[in-house]
Design an enzyme around this catalytic site. Structure first.
Site, PDB file in Angstrom:
ATOM      1  N   SER A  32      -2.109   3.446  -8.942  1.00 32.85           N
ATOM      2  CA  SER A  32      -3.138   2.898  -8.069  1.00 32.85           C
ATOM      3  C   SER A  32      -4.460   3.617  -8.322  1.00 32.85           C
ATOM      4  O   SER A  32      -4.577   4.823  -8.084  1.00 32.85           O
ATOM      5  CB  SER A  32      -2.738   3.082  -6.606  1.00 32.85           C
ATOM      6  OG  SER A  32      -3.885   2.917  -5.796  1.00 32.85           O
ATOM      7  N   HIS A  66      -2.758  -0.847 -10.839  1.00 25.20           N
ATOM      8  CA  HIS A  66      -2.730  -1.321  -9.443  1.00 25.20           C
ATOM      9  C   HIS A  66      -4.130  -1.178  -8.847  1.00 25.20           C
ATOM     10  O   HIS A  66      -4.724  -0.096  -8.857  1.00 25.20           O
ATOM     11  CB  HIS A  66      -1.715  -0.514  -8.645  1.00 25.20           C
ATOM     12  CG  HIS A  66      -1.493  -1.019  -7.257  1.00 25.20           C
ATOM     13  ND1 HIS A  66      -0.696  -2.098  -6.956  1.00 25.20           N
ATOM     14  CD2 HIS A  66      -1.973  -0.589  -6.059  1.00 25.20           C
ATOM     15  CE1 HIS A  66      -0.672  -2.307  -5.659  1.00 25.20           C
ATOM     16  NE2 HIS A  66      -1.462  -1.416  -5.078  1.00 25.20           N
ATOM     17  N   ASP A  81      -6.434  -1.767  -5.584  1.00 30.85           N
ATOM     18  CA  ASP A  81      -6.382  -1.927  -4.130  1.00 30.85           C
ATOM     19  C   ASP A  81      -7.707  -2.436  -3.566  1.00 30.85           C
ATOM     20  O   ASP A  81      -8.734  -1.774  -3.679  1.00 30.85           O
ATOM     21  CB  ASP A  81      -6.051  -0.586  -3.471  1.00 30.85           C
ATOM     22  CG  ASP A  81      -4.589  -0.228  -3.634  1.00 30.85           C
ATOM     23  OD1 ASP A  81      -3.730  -1.067  -3.306  1.00 30.85           O
ATOM     24  OD2 ASP A  81      -4.306   0.896  -4.101  1.00 30.85           O
ATOM     25  N   MET A 120      -9.722  -3.477  -0.250  1.00 30.71           N
ATOM     26  CA  MET A 120      -9.723  -3.309   1.213  1.00 30.71           C
ATOM     27  C   MET A 120     -11.063  -3.769   1.779  1.00 30.71           C
ATOM     28  O   MET A 120     -12.113  -3.520   1.175  1.00 30.71           O
ATOM     29  CB  MET A 120      -9.508  -1.832   1.567  1.00 30.71           C
ATOM     30  CG  MET A 120      -8.246  -1.240   0.962  1.00 30.71           C
ATOM     31  SD  MET A 120      -7.976   0.431   1.545  1.00 30.71           S
ATOM     32  CE  MET A 120      -6.610   0.943   0.500  1.00 30.71           C
ATOM     33  N   HIS A 133      -3.967  -5.972  -5.343  1.00 27.65           N
ATOM     34  CA  HIS A 133      -3.352  -5.923  -4.012  1.00 27.65           C
ATOM     35  C   HIS A 133      -4.440  -6.186  -2.982  1.00 27.65           C
ATOM     36  O   HIS A 133      -5.281  -5.325  -2.722  1.00 27.65           O
ATOM     37  CB  HIS A 133      -2.719  -4.526  -3.829  1.00 27.65           C
ATOM     38  CG  HIS A 133      -2.163  -4.286  -2.465  1.00 27.65           C
ATOM     39  ND1 HIS A 133      -1.798  -3.031  -2.024  1.00 27.65           N
ATOM     40  CD2 HIS A 133      -1.898  -5.141  -1.433  1.00 27.65           C
ATOM     41  CE1 HIS A 133      -1.337  -3.111  -0.789  1.00 27.65           C
ATOM     42  NE2 HIS A 133      -1.393  -4.375  -0.398  1.00 27.65           N
ATOM     43  N   MET A 152      -5.837  -6.386   0.470  1.00 27.75           N
ATOM     44  CA  MET A 152      -5.682  -5.994   1.881  1.00 27.75           C
ATOM     45  C   MET A 152      -6.937  -6.517   2.582  1.00 27.75           C
ATOM     46  O   MET A 152      -7.831  -5.748   2.976  1.00 27.75           O
ATOM     47  CB  MET A 152      -5.546  -4.465   1.994  1.00 27.75           C
ATOM     48  CG  MET A 152      -4.194  -3.972   1.524  1.00 27.75           C
ATOM     49  SD  MET A 152      -4.170  -2.212   1.164  1.00 27.75           S
ATOM     50  CE  MET A 152      -4.784  -2.233  -0.521  1.00 27.75           C
ATOM     51  N   MET A 195       5.388  -2.377   1.424  1.00 28.54           N
ATOM     52  CA  MET A 195       4.580  -1.193   1.720  1.00 28.54           C
ATOM     53  C   MET A 195       5.505  -0.127   2.293  1.00 28.54           C
ATOM     54  O   MET A 195       6.244  -0.386   3.251  1.00 28.54           O
ATOM     55  CB  MET A 195       3.498  -1.513   2.762  1.00 28.54           C
ATOM     56  CG  MET A 195       2.405  -2.462   2.316  1.00 28.54           C
ATOM     57  SD  MET A 195       1.539  -1.992   0.827  1.00 28.54           S
ATOM     58  CE  MET A 195       0.836  -0.402   1.280  1.00 28.54           C
ATOM     59  N   PHE A 238      -4.908   3.592   3.073  1.00 25.36           N
ATOM     60  CA  PHE A 238      -5.271   4.899   2.510  1.00 25.36           C
ATOM     61  C   PHE A 238      -4.222   5.367   1.511  1.00 25.36           C
ATOM     62  O   PHE A 238      -3.024   5.083   1.686  1.00 25.36           O
ATOM     63  CB  PHE A 238      -5.387   5.946   3.629  1.00 25.36           C
ATOM     64  CG  PHE A 238      -6.392   5.554   4.675  1.00 25.36           C
ATOM     65  CD1 PHE A 238      -7.743   5.793   4.492  1.00 25.36           C
ATOM     66  CD2 PHE A 238      -5.974   4.888   5.820  1.00 25.36           C
ATOM     67  CE1 PHE A 238      -8.669   5.378   5.442  1.00 25.36           C
ATOM     68  CE2 PHE A 238      -6.893   4.468   6.776  1.00 25.36           C
ATOM     69  CZ  PHE A 238      -8.250   4.713   6.589  1.00 25.36           C
ATOM     70  N   ASP A 252       4.957   0.294  -2.683  1.00 25.80           N
ATOM     71  CA  ASP A 252       3.603   0.845  -2.665  1.00 25.80           C
ATOM     72  C   ASP A 252       3.449   1.844  -1.529  1.00 25.80           C
ATOM     73  O   ASP A 252       3.506   1.474  -0.354  1.00 25.80           O
ATOM     74  CB  ASP A 252       2.605  -0.315  -2.493  1.00 25.80           C
ATOM     75  CG  ASP A 252       1.154   0.133  -2.625  1.00 25.80           C
ATOM     76  OD1 ASP A 252       0.911   1.315  -2.945  1.00 25.80           O
ATOM     77  OD2 ASP A 252       0.278  -0.718  -2.396  1.00 25.80           O
ATOM     78  N   GLY A 253       3.239   3.111  -1.904  1.00 24.83           N
ATOM     79  CA  GLY A 253       2.906   4.139  -0.911  1.00 24.83           C
ATOM     80  C   GLY A 253       3.868   5.311  -0.914  1.00 24.83           C
ATOM     81  O   GLY A 253       5.079   5.133  -0.730  1.00 24.83           O
ATOM     82  N   GLY A 254       3.324   6.490  -1.163  1.00 21.03           N
ATOM     83  CA  GLY A 254       4.128   7.714  -1.071  1.00 21.03           C
ATOM     84  C   GLY A 254       5.175   7.860  -2.161  1.00 21.03           C
ATOM     85  O   GLY A 254       6.129   8.628  -2.000  1.00 21.03           O
ATOM     86  N   GLY A 268      -0.447   6.370  -6.539  1.00 19.05           N
ATOM     87  CA  GLY A 268      -1.865   6.728  -6.649  1.00 19.05           C
ATOM     88  C   GLY A 268      -2.041   8.220  -6.721  1.00 19.05           C
ATOM     89  O   GLY A 268      -2.265   8.795  -7.789  1.00 19.05           O
ATOM     90  N   SER A 269      -1.890   8.889  -5.573  1.00 22.55           N
ATOM     91  CA  SER A 269      -2.157  10.326  -5.528  1.00 22.55           C
ATOM     92  C   SER A 269      -1.207  11.109  -6.438  1.00 22.55           C
ATOM     93  O   SER A 269      -1.603  12.094  -7.058  1.00 22.55           O
ATOM     94  CB  SER A 269      -2.086  10.842  -4.091  1.00 22.55           C
ATOM     95  OG  SER A 269      -0.898  10.426  -3.469  1.00 22.55           O
TER      96      SER A 269
HETATM   97  C1  DX5 Z   1      -2.435   1.908   0.337  1.00 21.95           C
HETATM   98  C2  DX5 Z   1      -2.524   1.340  -1.062  1.00 21.95           C
HETATM   99  C3  DX5 Z   1      -1.755   2.091  -2.078  1.00 21.95           C
HETATM  100  C4  DX5 Z   1      -2.172   3.517  -2.257  1.00 21.95           C
HETATM  101  C5  DX5 Z   1      -0.969   4.287  -2.661  1.00 21.95           C
HETATM  102  O1  DX5 Z   1      -2.946   1.015   1.235  1.00 21.95           O
HETATM  103  O2  DX5 Z   1      -2.070   0.010  -1.070  1.00 21.95           O
HETATM  104  O3  DX5 Z   1      -1.727   1.404  -3.314  1.00 21.95           O
HETATM  105  O4  DX5 Z   1      -3.161   3.714  -3.198  1.00 21.95           O
HETATM  106  O5  DX5 Z   1      -1.333   5.618  -2.702  1.00 21.95           O
HETATM  107  P1  DX5 Z   1      -0.287   6.787  -2.762  1.00 21.95           P
HETATM  108  O6  DX5 Z   1       0.549   6.617  -4.000  1.00 21.95           O
HETATM  109  O7  DX5 Z   1      -1.154   7.990  -2.799  1.00 21.95           O
HETATM  110  O8  DX5 Z   1       0.547   6.696  -1.508  1.00 21.95           O
HETATM  111 ZN    ZN Z   2      -1.716  -1.001  -3.021  1.00 17.62          ZN
END
Ligand code: DX5
Ligand code: ZN
Length: 232
Positions: A11, A36, A38, A40, A70, A72, A141, A147, A179-181, A201-202
């Site tokens: 991401s 990916h 994102d 928003m 993605h 949002m 998700m 975030f 997606d996420g964590g 992402g992170s």
């Molecule tokens: C959150 C996003 C994710 C986010 C994931 O709303 O849709 O794609 O970037 O980030 P990490 O991998 O850091 O949880």
């Molecule tokens: Zn995403």
């Protein structure tokens, strides 16, 4: 049914936006499969990021890999159209953000993109029942959207198993994305629960290694070796 090959989808939300083209090149050079992206809107989620112009800029920069957009945002149809023009490969949206889910999915495919629905941690899977033939991708998700850098919500594993079964029963080649964590220490169990596409992402952009010219090799290699251990 045979599983589709694993896709790692970094991401770019956690990338260095001041050098986004280079960041995307680097992560792809290190073995990522998909980008990916994102989107928003500070309405559907309490954050504001990037739009079609940035997707188009990545294409003009020379990115040929698939871009996994993605959304949002609410509403979705105009942005589906704009992202299709900007070079998106997948466009996914949250069903509660579209008044007419079936129409938005058809629109995505009519514009030549792969279509997908995204379910928040507390959102039920009801909308899937009548559109399994219209989705190329289902994304769960594992954090609340908005975030990067949040912790994986464990109940996603149960939900993944449910969706895996729905996909297998359907007979369609639908991808199952999370997606996420997602981290090196949980990606194996996420795969074992049924996922075949992993957004991170992170975990990826936070592991940039300045002393290696292939900045993201070690984290992506670690992801692959964890995925290879999965018992599926
Ligand atoms: C959150 C996003 C994710 C986010 C994931 O709303 O849709 O794609 O970037 O980030 P990490 O991998 O850091 O949880
Ligand atoms: Zn995403």
């Amino acid at each position: 049914m045979a599983r589709l090959p694993d896709f790692i989808s970094p991401s770019i939300l956690s990338a260095d936006f001041a050098s986004l083209g280079q960041e995307v090149d680097n992560v792809l050079k290190s073995g990522a499969d998909v980008v990916h992206f994102d989107v928003m809107d500070n309405h559907y989620v309490p954050n504001l990021t990037i739009g079609p112009l940035v997707c188009d800029a990545l294409r003009k920069h020379g990115v040929t890999a698939e871009i996994d957009v993605h959304l949002m945002v609410q509403p979705v149809d105009q942005l589906i159209t704009d992202f299709a023009k900007a070079g998106a490969s997948y466009v996914t949206f949250h069903p509660e953000a579209s008044k007419h889910v079936d129409r938005s999915l058809q629109l995505t495919r009519d514009l030549g993109c792969k279509s997908g629905l995204v379910f928040n941690p507390a959102t039920s899977l009801n909308e899937l029942e009548y559109v399994m033939d219209k989705v190329d991708l289902i994304m769960l998700m594992s954090v609340n959207p908005g975030f990067g850098g949040q912790s994986f919500i464990p109940s996603t594993l149960t939900k993944l198993k449910q969706v895996r079964k729905m996909i297998d029963d359907s007979g369609f080649d639908i991808r199952l994305e999370v997606d996420g964590g997602v981290k090196a220490n949980n990606i194996k169990e996420i795969k074992e629960a049924g996922a075949d596409m992993f957004v991170a992402g992170s975990a990826i952009f936070g592991a940039r290694n300045e002393s290696d010219e292939n900045h993201y090799d070690s984290i992506i290699t670690e992801f692959r070796s964890e995925l290879a251990k999965a018992n599926v």
